[in-house]
Design a protein around this motif. Structure first.
Motif, short mmCIF file in Angstrom:
data_model
loop_
_atom_site.label_atom_id
_atom_site.label_comp_id
_atom_site.label_asym_id
_atom_site.label_seq_id
_atom_site.Cartn_x
_atom_site.Cartn_y
_atom_site.Cartn_z
N UNK A 191 0.83 -1.20 0.00
CA UNK A 191 0.00 0.00 0.00
C UNK A 191 0.87 1.25 0.00
N UNK A 192 0.45 2.22 -0.79
CA UNK A 192 0.98 3.57 -0.69
C UNK A 192 -0.16 4.42 -0.17
N UNK A 193 0.00 4.99 1.02
CA UNK A 193 -0.99 5.91 1.56
C UNK A 193 -0.56 7.32 1.19
N UNK A 194 -1.30 7.93 0.30
CA UNK A 194 -1.06 9.30 -0.13
C UNK A 194 -2.03 10.16 0.67
N UNK A 195 -1.53 10.84 1.69
CA UNK A 195 -2.36 11.54 2.66
C UNK A 195 -2.18 13.04 2.47
N UNK A 196 -3.28 13.79 2.52
CA UNK A 196 -3.21 15.23 2.25
C UNK A 196 -4.38 15.97 2.88
N UNK A 197 -4.29 17.32 2.97
CA UNK A 197 -5.37 18.09 3.59
C UNK A 197 -6.70 18.06 2.83
#
Length: 165
Positions: free
Chosen positions: A47-53
């Motif tokens: 998994x790549x968790x691409x986390x952002x506002x």
């Protein structure tokens, strides 16, 4: 607690990202069809968790587009794009942009993901939203890479995240 900046102004998070080689914390996030997804739903996958506002900002949208392009070429890997945006806004963005290779997930219900992963902003104009971060989880459910982008308006290091797979 970590400190990042928004156009040079300091903002704090509620903690620190999970340590590399540690077991990834479980989560419950809402998908576009309003079903609840947890880490167990992706067992055995990278998994790549691409986390952002918020997907409604330029840098966040760019990160989703870039990972969408890369994700089609990744074997046994899912890219999960996570924000506190409502699932309806996430779905609208993906439809308008032709985004099909990443999975959008929302932490809107109670923000537990942001709290448990130590990336929820605790002050400033983005208070309660997520810091821009990448977390890579291997097929054994262990964290293999993390990045907390020091300046919110900057993009993450895509190549380092992909290398960590």
């Amino acid at each position: 607690m970590a400190t990042v900046t928004l156009k040079g102004n300091q903002i704090q998070t509620n903690g620190n990202l999970p340590e590399v080689n540690s077991k990834a914390p479980n989560f419950k996030l809402v998908s576009g069809d309003l079903s609840v997804k947890s880490l167990e739903d992706y067992a055995g996958q990278k998994l790549i968790l691409n986390i952002f506002p918020s997907v409604d900002t330029g840098t966040c949208a760019t990160s989703v587009r870039n990972f969408n392009k890369e994700a089609s070429q990744l074997e046994n890997t899912k890219v999960l794009c996570i924000s506190r945006d409502l699932p309806f806004a996430q779905s609208r963005f993906c439809g308008a942009e032709g985004i099909e290779n990443v999975e959008m997930l929302s932490d809107y219900v109670n923000g537990d993901f942001g709290k448990n992963y130590g990336l929820e902003f605790t002050n400033g104009p983005l208070n309660g939203l997520h810091s821009r971060c990448i977390v890579v989880i291997n097929e054994n459910g262990e964290v293999s890479y993390t990045e907390q982008v020091p300046e919110i308006v900057d993009e993450p290091n895509y190549s380092e995240a992909l290398k960590a797979l």
